[in-house]
Design a protein around this motif. Sequence first.
Motif, short mmCIF file in Angstrom:
data_model
loop_
_atom_site.label_atom_id
_atom_site.label_comp_id
_atom_site.label_asym_id
_atom_site.label_seq_id
_atom_site.Cartn_x
_atom_site.Cartn_y
_atom_site.Cartn_z
N SER A 223 0.80 -1.23 0.00
CA SER A 223 0.00 0.00 0.00
C SER A 223 0.83 1.28 0.00
CB SER A 223 -0.92 0.01 1.23
OG SER A 223 -0.15 0.05 2.43
N ARG A 224 2.15 1.15 0.16
CA ARG A 224 2.98 2.34 0.38
C ARG A 224 2.81 3.38 -0.72
NH1 ARG A 224 7.69 4.29 -1.39
NH2 ARG A 224 8.16 2.42 -2.60
N VAL A 225 2.97 3.00 -1.98
CA VAL A 225 2.96 4.00 -3.05
C VAL A 225 1.57 4.57 -3.30
CG1 VAL A 225 5.03 3.15 -4.20
CG2 VAL A 225 2.81 2.17 -4.79
N GLY A 226 0.53 3.81 -2.90
CA GLY A 226 -0.83 4.30 -3.09
C GLY A 226 -1.24 5.33 -2.06
N GLY A 227 -0.46 5.45 -1.00
CA GLY A 227 -0.77 6.43 0.03
C GLY A 227 0.16 7.62 0.00
N GLY A 228 0.84 7.83 -1.14
CA GLY A 228 1.82 8.90 -1.25
C GLY A 228 1.23 10.21 -1.73
N ASN A 229 2.07 11.00 -2.39
CA ASN A 229 1.71 12.34 -2.85
C ASN A 229 0.58 12.27 -3.89
OD1 ASN A 229 1.58 14.88 -4.03
ND2 ASN A 229 3.78 15.23 -3.91
N PRO A 230 -0.64 12.75 -3.59
CA PRO A 230 -1.74 12.65 -4.55
C PRO A 230 -1.51 13.47 -5.81
CG PRO A 230 -2.38 13.98 -2.65
CD PRO A 230 -1.06 13.35 -2.31
N GLU A 231 -0.83 14.61 -5.68
CA GLU A 231 -0.56 15.45 -6.85
C GLU A 231 0.32 14.69 -7.85
OE1 GLU A 231 1.34 19.83 -8.04
OE2 GLU A 231 1.66 18.99 -6.05
N LEU A 232 1.31 13.97 -7.34
CA LEU A 232 2.19 13.21 -8.21
C LEU A 232 1.42 12.09 -8.91
CD1 LEU A 232 5.02 12.63 -9.29
CD2 LEU A 232 5.46 11.28 -7.23
N GLY A 233 0.53 11.42 -8.18
CA GLY A 233 -0.27 10.36 -8.78
C GLY A 233 -1.14 10.87 -9.91
N VAL A 234 -1.77 12.01 -9.72
CA VAL A 234 -2.61 12.60 -10.76
C VAL A 234 -1.77 12.98 -11.98
CG1 VAL A 234 -4.10 14.55 -11.35
CG2 VAL A 234 -4.38 13.39 -9.15
N MET A 235 -0.59 13.54 -11.73
CA MET A 235 0.28 13.93 -12.84
C MET A 235 0.73 12.71 -13.64
SD MET A 235 0.57 17.24 -13.06
CE MET A 235 -1.18 17.23 -12.64
#
Length: 286
Positions: A223-235
């Motif tokens: 789950s680590r990377v899914g709980g990270g920086n939301p802005e980066l995920g959207v980008m």
Amino acid sequence: MKIGIIGLGLIGGSLGIDLRSPSANGVQSQGHYIIGISRQKYTCKLALEKGIADRVDTSFEALSDAEIIIVCTPMGAIASTVKQVIPYINPDTIITDVGSVKYPIVQSCSQLWSNFIGGHPMAGTSSSGIEAAIPSLFTNAAYVFTPSEQNKLEDVEKLKAIALQLNAIPYICDAKIHDRAVSWISHLPVMVSASLIKACLQEKPDTLKLAQILASSGFKDTSRVGGGNPELGVMMAKYNREELLRSLYSYRDNLDGIISLIEEENWQDLSGILTSNGEARPKFLN
């Protein structure tokens, strides 16, 4: 060499620390003079205190004599940053970036500046901001460069030398191939991990509470990377949309296949998949 770093967060700050890191006898081991640029005066102050830069400023004018400029802003701001900095720099300056998607960035920035070379250091942590900047972040990490046909070989070699000074491993590849590869090993895991967390949160309260108490290394790793920086995920999703969707569709097909095996109680074929996956996994680990 004078190197400008625009954006002094985790990546930009860590680059500054290592590229101007003093050796034991007090002489700068890399020989680079780092010019840090941030919109925030507090960040500029902190950059000096943490040894990230030799000089800091809020204006791009400070980059007038920089030989290399590394743009460490969020992906959505890279092209506009390149456009804004151009009036202040000399024609031979090399501009690179650290965005995790390369093709759209290279396409837009190369039209603005012929000496633009896409870059992507494959390193990071779950933290962000200048406070998260640390030394040796890039040690043994891949550092990808995606030059275009208009770039000079000597400019690419200069960036490879920078990567080696960071104790990173430089790779040269096509921007489109880069984006397809990272959709699998970086962007897809973020979306899968985020889906896992979201699915867990939809459980009944008593089950969810117990799951949260019992969660250990397996859930933590997955789950680590899914709980990270939301802005980066959207980008990632926005700028690598086509390749990310391609990998998500393929992942969904494989997940459906595993669901079918469990529904059919086909333990032999499920065991075969898990066995072959166990044998293949080490090839993805540096």
